[in-house]
Enzyme design. Sequence first.
Site, PDB file in Angstrom:
ATOM      1  N   ASP A   1      -6.994  -1.892  -4.586  1.00  0.00           N
ATOM      2  CA  ASP A   1      -8.076  -1.512  -3.674  1.00  0.00           C
ATOM      3  C   ASP A   1      -9.047  -0.551  -4.351  1.00  0.00           C
ATOM      4  O   ASP A   1     -10.272  -0.664  -4.198  1.00  0.00           O
ATOM      5  CB  ASP A   1      -7.502  -0.843  -2.421  1.00  0.00           C
ATOM      6  CG  ASP A   1      -6.615  -1.777  -1.618  1.00  0.00           C
ATOM      7  OD1 ASP A   1      -6.827  -2.996  -1.691  1.00  0.00           O
ATOM      8  OD2 ASP A   1      -5.712  -1.279  -0.924  1.00  0.00           O
TER       9      ASP A   1
ATOM     10  N   ASP B   1       0.852  -1.193   0.000  1.00  0.00           N
ATOM     11  CA  ASP B   1       0.000   0.000   0.000  1.00  0.00           C
ATOM     12  C   ASP B   1       0.884   1.238   0.000  1.00  0.00           C
ATOM     13  O   ASP B   1       1.948   1.257   0.642  1.00  0.00           O
ATOM     14  CB  ASP B   1      -0.902   0.012   1.236  1.00  0.00           C
ATOM     15  CG  ASP B   1      -2.027  -1.012   1.155  1.00  0.00           C
ATOM     16  OD1 ASP B   1      -2.320  -1.472   0.035  1.00  0.00           O
ATOM     17  OD2 ASP B   1      -2.602  -1.355   2.203  1.00  0.00           O
TER      18      ASP B   1
END
Length: 222
Positions: A155, A138
Amino acid sequence: MSAWWQTARANPAFRLTVLLAIITIALDQASKLWILHGIKLPTNVDVNANGRLVQGHMDLGPIFDLTYVENTGVSFGLFAGGMVSRVLLTALALGVAIFILHWAGSLTRRWAAIGAGFIVGGAIGNAIDRASYGYVVDFLDFSALYFPWRFNIADTGVNLGVVCLAYDAFFVAPKSTAKGAEAETTAHFTSDEAGERVEEETFPDEPSRPIRPENKDSRSSE
């Protein structure tokens, strides 16, 4: 399976789903490789408020930064855990991707196909991370907007896909159902009218004509 593949291969909506899934996976993996090997984020090993290891951070603007985080959970760091979590989440992501791909083979609505493509691409993108690294990379950071979670393109794809499917379910699908019912009703009435016309042509409503008696004189002369 072969029958499903023949139907899916000829379905434009399925091809759109596969195309968007491939684009999402490619963008997701390219961006993660750039974060891991291309850009050198300033080293800042720390544990954030969610218990996730932050290994690099770069300020880019008032609302957006790059913050490298190793996420062992799902989107936004939810359900983080160890090896069991890694295996279960990877299997779940692949299972969801396979199910949606199978469903997309019979789709006819564009928004549903778009949503399916984003979700499949996002699920597979993060599954590749878990299988390769043991965690999901991330790095997109909008914490300045009071959004505390770091996330990635996969995501984003999953969440965009959910939005597209919700839009399709609440706005597009009801209209398609109504149009289909209207077309079926119109076809039914057209069939009935055609049947009535055929009956009228076969049995015309004409007044009966009286039968003239034969001429006896002419019959006797014969």
